[in-house]
Design an enzyme around this catalytic site. Structure first.
Site, short mmCIF file in Angstrom:
data_model
loop_
_atom_site.label_atom_id
_atom_site.label_comp_id
_atom_site.label_asym_id
_atom_site.label_seq_id
_atom_site.Cartn_x
_atom_site.Cartn_y
_atom_site.Cartn_z
N SER A 104 0.89 -1.66 -0.21
CA SER A 104 -0.19 -0.11 -0.18
C SER A 104 0.58 0.98 0.30
CB SER A 104 -1.00 0.29 1.00
OG SER A 104 -1.82 1.23 1.51
N ASP A 132 -6.64 2.08 -3.00
CA ASP A 132 -7.51 2.25 -2.38
C ASP A 132 -7.76 3.28 -1.94
OD1 ASP A 132 -5.46 1.69 -0.50
OD2 ASP A 132 -6.20 -0.35 0.33
C1 16G Z 1 -4.02 -0.52 7.61
C2 16G Z 1 -5.53 -0.06 7.54
C3 16G Z 1 -5.75 1.24 6.93
C4 16G Z 1 -5.91 2.36 8.46
C5 16G Z 1 -4.30 1.31 8.29
C6 16G Z 1 -3.98 1.94 10.59
C7 16G Z 1 -6.28 -1.63 6.14
C8 16G Z 1 -6.35 -2.33 4.12
N1 16G Z 1 -5.16 -0.61 5.92
O1 16G Z 1 -3.12 -0.04 6.97
O2 16G Z 1 -6.78 0.83 6.68
O3 16G Z 1 -5.78 3.05 8.77
O4 16G Z 1 -4.07 0.43 8.60
O5 16G Z 1 -2.48 1.45 10.59
O6 16G Z 1 -7.56 -2.08 6.34
P1 16G Z 1 -2.57 2.03 12.85
O7 16G Z 1 -3.09 0.48 13.76
O8 16G Z 1 -0.62 1.98 12.41
O9 16G Z 1 -2.60 3.02 12.79
ZN ZN Z 2 -3.89 1.08 0.03
#
Ligand code: 16G
Ligand code: ZN
Length: 533
Positions: A66, A285
């Site tokens: 991502s 995404d």
């Molecule tokens: C992941 C999640 C994203 C979320 C992020 C938070 C998916 C596909 N991706 O990238 O939505 O905002 O984690 O990251 O669910 P963190 O827990 O490190 O703050």
């Molecule tokens: Zn992404």
């Protein structure tokens, strides 16, 4: 175990690094790409078992990290309706990824097979894809070995966006049913979304070109294909940061995450007042919009703004359609700006709930709603029409041309929205369509409410596992008394709000704060971070 007879031989080609342990986190496995070969191989095995546990329905595997740096990579599983892997399987993934030897690996697989009463006679079916990362081809080869080891009927979709892969999975599993989602091909994807967009904007003024920062990722070639299929003055785009070839460029100084985190335009883009801009992330995404006003001041329209725009439009259509029983609701996370939440509740008068961070949590909450719009502030989201809403729409008998028009638009919007997962290209078309229908500029869209100043900090702690939360991550239950300290700090500040949560993707704790003024907000954020440290 005859069914796992080939696993050891294949596994020998992809040994697990002894000193690393892997965890299936918020969005699958994600870490430095060069360490992931054994994990991706094993995800191939798990995808096969998951498909068998679903009587041979198609499971997806996406290789991407991502918005993370180019040297990272990751892998996640996609369930039959194009949604994220069911949570109860995440533990299996972590266990299988960490088996130290081939014997342990076979034993871990056998445990999954037994626990899920998997029928070995079912032929597993898996589709997979990857983003543009340089580590992608090697990891894809490892995945293919994992799939081959269990005799999987596997198809590669090559290099595509994450939401495209989710779309293909949903299409394949719904083909020939009443819920058929579309053609499981690139042409099918582009035709579906371009077609729905053109139905919505037909007869409106042709919009000016939209400038897209594609994060030097897979979104660049794909959005160009989308525009070519639409072949219409209603979709004029200019792609910036579209270099997927030069090493080191992916997500570097650009992309949705960079723009949202730094609240500034990406590298290589000078904003002209009056023009429209948006940024995708590395696997397309997520999307955020932005513009410069006549003083060249930067303004961000993030996931909260996109969600309120879509919710407003849906609500207005529901009213105009005159159909009883349709109800729009909004799902946010604790990161949603407080003024967006007030706007949804007090001005739009729509129900809103908070979910934990991570798309799967928002998605599940939105599924409980009649028409559920969900977005993370970082630009990840979509909208879902429940089966009940679809049935209501189907049964509706318009009494006036205006009602007929509104009902037609609701159908077109449903087609335009990627219901399997948040999708930058689909979300972009939804925003563009709503703006065209309303005749709005980005500044007019931005007028709905003004964001409270906010600050997000990352705190490195010795052990993030001691940080436990409840109430959609807004309240700490551990360590003891820390929440009391946060509450006391928040109480001192007008419109103050703050929370502390352990990251699901990094070894860190995140602190979010907002307040009526920038000075109060920053002071609050640093005071809470000080209490955490
Ligand atoms: C992941 C999640 C994203 C979320 C992020 C938070 C998916 C596909 N991706 O990238 O939505 O905002 O984690 O990251 O669910 P963190 O827990 O490190 O703050
Ligand atoms: Zn992404």
């Amino acid at each position: 175990m005859a069914r796992f007879a080939s696993v050891a031989e294949y596994s020998a080609k992809h040994p697990k690094p002894a000193d690393i342990s892997f965890a299936y986190g918020t969005a699958g496995f994600r870490t430095v790409g060069s360490t992931l070969e054994s994990t991706v191989f094993r995800v191939g095995l798990l995808a096969a078992l998951r498909s068998q546990s679903k009587q041979g329905r198609v499971i997806g595997v996406m290789i991407t990290a991502s918005h993370n740096p180019e040297c990272d990579n990751g892998v996640k599983l996609v369930d039959p309706m194009g949604e994220m892997l069911q949570q109860s399987w995440e533990g299996y993934c972590t266990r299988v990824a960490n088996a130290a030897t081939s014997d342990e690996l076979v034993a871990a697989l056998a445990e999954v097979a037994e626990a899920e009463a998997i029928d070995a006679a079912v032929t597993p079916r898996v589709v997979y894809a990857r983003d543009t990362r340089p580590s992608g081809p090697l990891l894809q080869a490892a995945l293919e070995d994992g799939l081959a080891a269990l005799g999987t009927d596997a198809v590669s979709f090559g290099v595509v966006t994450t939401p495209q892969l989710h779309y293909y999975v949903r299409c394949l599993n719904t083909a020939g049913t009443a819920a058929a989602y579309g053609e499981p091909t690139a042409e099918g994807y582009f035709a579906k979304y371009a077609g729905a967009y053109l139905r919505l904007v037909e007869g409106k003024q042709h919009p000016s070109p939209l400038h897209i920062d594609a994060a030097n990722g897979v979104g660049a070639p794909e959005v160009r294909k989308l525009a070519a299929v639409a072949a219409s003055p209603y979709l004029q785009i200019e792609v910036h940061n579209g270099d997927t070839e030069t090493p080191g460029k992916l997500n570097s100084g650009c992309g949705a995450d960079y723009v949202k985190s730094n609240q500034r335009a990406p590298a290589g883009m000078v904003l002209a007042p009056g023009s429209r801009y948006c940024s995708f992330d590395g696997d397309a995404d997520r999307i955020v919009y932005y513009y410069a006003d006549e003083h060249s001041t930067f303004h961000l329209l993030d996931g909260d703004k996109i969600s309120t725009l879509i919710a407003t439009y849906l609500r207005d259509l529901v009213v105009a359609a005159g159909v009883e029983g349709l109800q729009v609701g909004v799902v946010q996370t604790a990161y949603a700006n407080g003024n967006s939440t007030s706007y949804i509740k007090d001005t739009l008068r729509l129900p809103t709930v908070f979910a934990k961070t991570g798309v799967k949590h928002l998605h599940h909450e939105a599924e409980q709603m009649n028409i559920g719009v969900y977005f993370e502030a970082n630009g990840h989201g979509t909208a879902l029409f429940s089966p009940a809403a679809v049935a209501t729409l189907r049964a509706a008998t318009p009494q006036t041309p205006a009602q007929q028009d509104a009902i037609g638009r609701l159908w077109a919007l449903r087609d335009l929205i990627n219901e399997s997962v948040g999708d930058a290209m689909s979300d972009m078309l939804v925003v563009e369509a709503v703006l065209a229908c309303k005749g709005w500029t980005l500044a007019q869209w931005d007028e709905a409410y003004t964001d409270l100043p906010s600050r997000l900090l990352k705190v490195i702690v010795q052990d993030r596992a001691i940080f436990k939360t409840t109430n959609a991550e807004q309240t700490l239950t551990s360590p003891p008394h820390l929440q009391d300290t946060v509450d006391a700090l928040v109480a001192r500040v007008p419109r103050g709000r703050a929370f502390v949560r352990p990251s699901g993707t990094e070894d860190a704790v995140r602190v979010y704060a907002e307040a009526a003024t920038r000075a109060d907000c920053d002071q609050l954020a640093y005071a809470v971070a000080g209490a955490v440290f």
